[in-house]
Design an enzyme around this catalytic site. Structure first.
Site, short mmCIF file in Angstrom:
data_model
loop_
_atom_site.label_atom_id
_atom_site.label_comp_id
_atom_site.label_asym_id
_atom_site.label_seq_id
_atom_site.Cartn_x
_atom_site.Cartn_y
_atom_site.Cartn_z
N SER A 118 0.85 -1.19 0.00
CA SER A 118 0.00 0.00 0.00
C SER A 118 0.89 1.24 0.00
CB SER A 118 -0.90 0.00 1.23
OG SER A 118 -0.12 0.25 2.38
N LYS A 119 0.22 2.38 -0.09
CA LYS A 119 0.94 3.66 -0.20
C LYS A 119 1.95 3.86 0.93
CE LYS A 119 -1.65 6.82 -3.00
NZ LYS A 119 -3.06 7.12 -3.04
N ARG A 120 1.62 3.34 2.10
CA ARG A 120 2.54 3.63 3.21
C ARG A 120 3.88 2.91 3.04
NH1 ARG A 120 2.43 -0.69 6.66
NH2 ARG A 120 0.76 -2.04 5.95
#
Ligand code: GLU
Length: 482
Positions: free
Chosen positions: A253-255
């Protein structure tokens, strides 16, 4: 006379079928790459289908992101892309045909009724599922009759018995009992066809031979196969690719960092590096880590895809990007670097040709953006007196630099070759008894204002003896040795 029998080989047609609800992510790009490579491998076609029936979530920007991402990666579809929103009449036509002969039926159960049904099943310890009450024979037995204008959905009449099985190209044999599946809604109360139904009609109409997609779609497969069978369509070969996880084992994911393909372009990655990286992410060919897309297309098979989730490794991608940058021509990189450079046009004319600077520096950076940060030093020469220079400029060092400048200026062949500079440096060192770093470090500071540079002979050869002379005049004047 003997007639020769040739087995008919079904044409390979793969499709990438993204829903345009956000950026094109690396997971989608990997699916597209595998579909594309499989089609290339077997002389087939790779098709792009935009699954845009969810009008609330689909956006033109997301469609553009898919096209941009695929174009940047060079994964061109072989046919005009298909948009599901342009095929509504066709879906309705198939639904009508299914309604007409009982492969589908109208279900008038309200949401409250369905909720109550599921609640009762849960309370009885059963798996919640639609109980088929509006199947015509059941409705008849129960005396169910719709009211005038009563809203309805259309359900597919799923087989009651037997098992749906397929040999998944990646996961192996998978079997689901029909008793596990209920009658799927194929058209909503407003008449719009549902996701699984559109996919089936499209795969059938587009004569898709291989459905290669993420394993988050495994649960859809038996339902889709049942509808295909009901339509008398050929069943494609399915292959479900495991998910991509971040370095911590959680779903990517983006994180974890960039997940959107175009972010990699912005961050200064080369498409060939990302392609090579994605190819290896969930597939292998022995120990091969670096290969061209031609090789990948020759080697790619579904059996050699990994059955378990892949882990995204940002360091490995950087390593590959560095490899492809080193491999690329300065000219090629120059075009990609130019818009990323923080340099005024007049500064560009003060220094050497950009391609030459890039050739000197490209193995020292992992991305185009990192490389772009190293370049301005080769064009911006009016920097303040570097810290530490005065301590280095002892009288013998300053004299040695005087000598070096003089000798290099005297060389007739300009521009200089690094070997000439190295030979001259050696002579000066021999005559002064100084060691290389005693001379190389202040020379770096004088020329570039920094000490982390490629070897000094190459730097001097690139910038030229005149630049060295001018820089030295600027800094020597203020030196304590005068
Ligand atoms: N539209 C689906 C998605 O973006 C893919 C459907 C499929 O490949 O069958 O996840």
């Amino acid at each position: 006379m003997q007639t020769q029998q040739t087995a008919s080989i079904p044409a390979v047609r793969t499709r990438f079928a993204p829903s345009p609800t956000g950026d094109l992510h690396v997971g989608g790009a990997r699916t597209a790459l595998y579909c594309w490579a499989y089609a290339r491998r077997h002389g087939g076609q790779f098709i792009l289908r935009i699954e845009d029936t969810d009008l609330q979530r689909s956006t033109p920007q997301a469609v553009k992101a898919i096209f941009d991402g695929l174009a940047w990666l060079g994964l061109a579809p072989d046919e005009t892309p298909v948009y599901q929103t342009q095929r509504m009449d066709r879906y309705r036509e198939v639904i009508q045909a299914m309604l007409a002969d009982g492969r589908a039926y109208r279900c008038y159960s309200s949401q409250e009724e369905l909720d109550a049904m599921r609640e009762a099943q849960r309370a009885a310890g059963l798996k919640p599922r639609y109980d088929g009450r509006w199947r015509p024979e059941n409705a008849k037995t129960k005396g169910l009759l719709p009211q005038a204008e009563q809203p309805f959905v259309i359900r597919f009449r799923n087989p009651d018995h037997g098992v749906v099985s397929w040999d998944d190209g990646v996961k192996g044999r998978i079997s689901i009992a029909n008793a596990e599946l209920d009658d799927l809604v194929i058209a909503r109360a407003d008449g719009s066809p549902t996701y699984n139904f559109c996919v089936v009609v499209d795969d059938m109409d587009m004569a898709i031979s291989h459905v290669i997609r993420g394993d988050d779609h495994i649960n859809n497969t038996p339902r889709q196969m049942n509808i295909l069978k009901a339509l008398g369509a050929a069943i494609p070969q399915y292959a479900h690719l495991p998910m991509i996880h971040g370095p911590d084992g959680e779903k990517l994911s983006k994180r974890h960092g960039a997940v959107s393909v175009m972010q990699y372009e912005l961050d200064g990655y080369l498409p060939q590096a990302l392609l090579n990286y994605l190819a290896r992410l969930g597939w292998s060919h022995g120990d091969d880590e670096i290969f061209s897309m031609e090789q990948f297309c020759q080697w790619f098979s579904l059996e050699s895809c990994s059955k378990s989730a892949a882990q995204f490794d940002f360091d490995k991608l950087k390593w590959l990007n560095n490899h492809y940058m080193r491999d690329a021509l300065g000219e090629e990189l120059g075009q990609l670097i130019a818009p990323r450079l923080n340099l005024l046009p007049e500064q560009r004319t003060q220094g050497p040709a950009l391609e030459q600077v890039i050739d000197l520096l490209k193995d020292r950076a992992s991305t185009l953006n990192e490389l772009a940060l190293l370049i301005p030093a080769y064009y911006a020469f009016d920097f303040p007196r570097p810290e530490g220079l005065d301590e280095m400029l002892t009288p013998p060092v300053a004299q040695a630099i005087d000598k070096l400048v003089q000798e290099l200026e005297g060389l007739s062949s300009q521009p200089l070759e690094p070997t000439q500079v190295a030979a001259t440096l050696k002579t000066v060192l021999a005559s002064t008894g100084l060691k290389m770093p005693q001379l190389a470090m202040p020379l770096r500071l004088i020329l570039l204002g920094r000490t982390d540079t490629p070897s000094i002979d190459k730097v001097i050869a690139l910038l030229g003896s005149r630049r060295l002379h001018d820089q030295w005049q600027g800094f020597r004047g203020a030196s304590a040795v005068e």
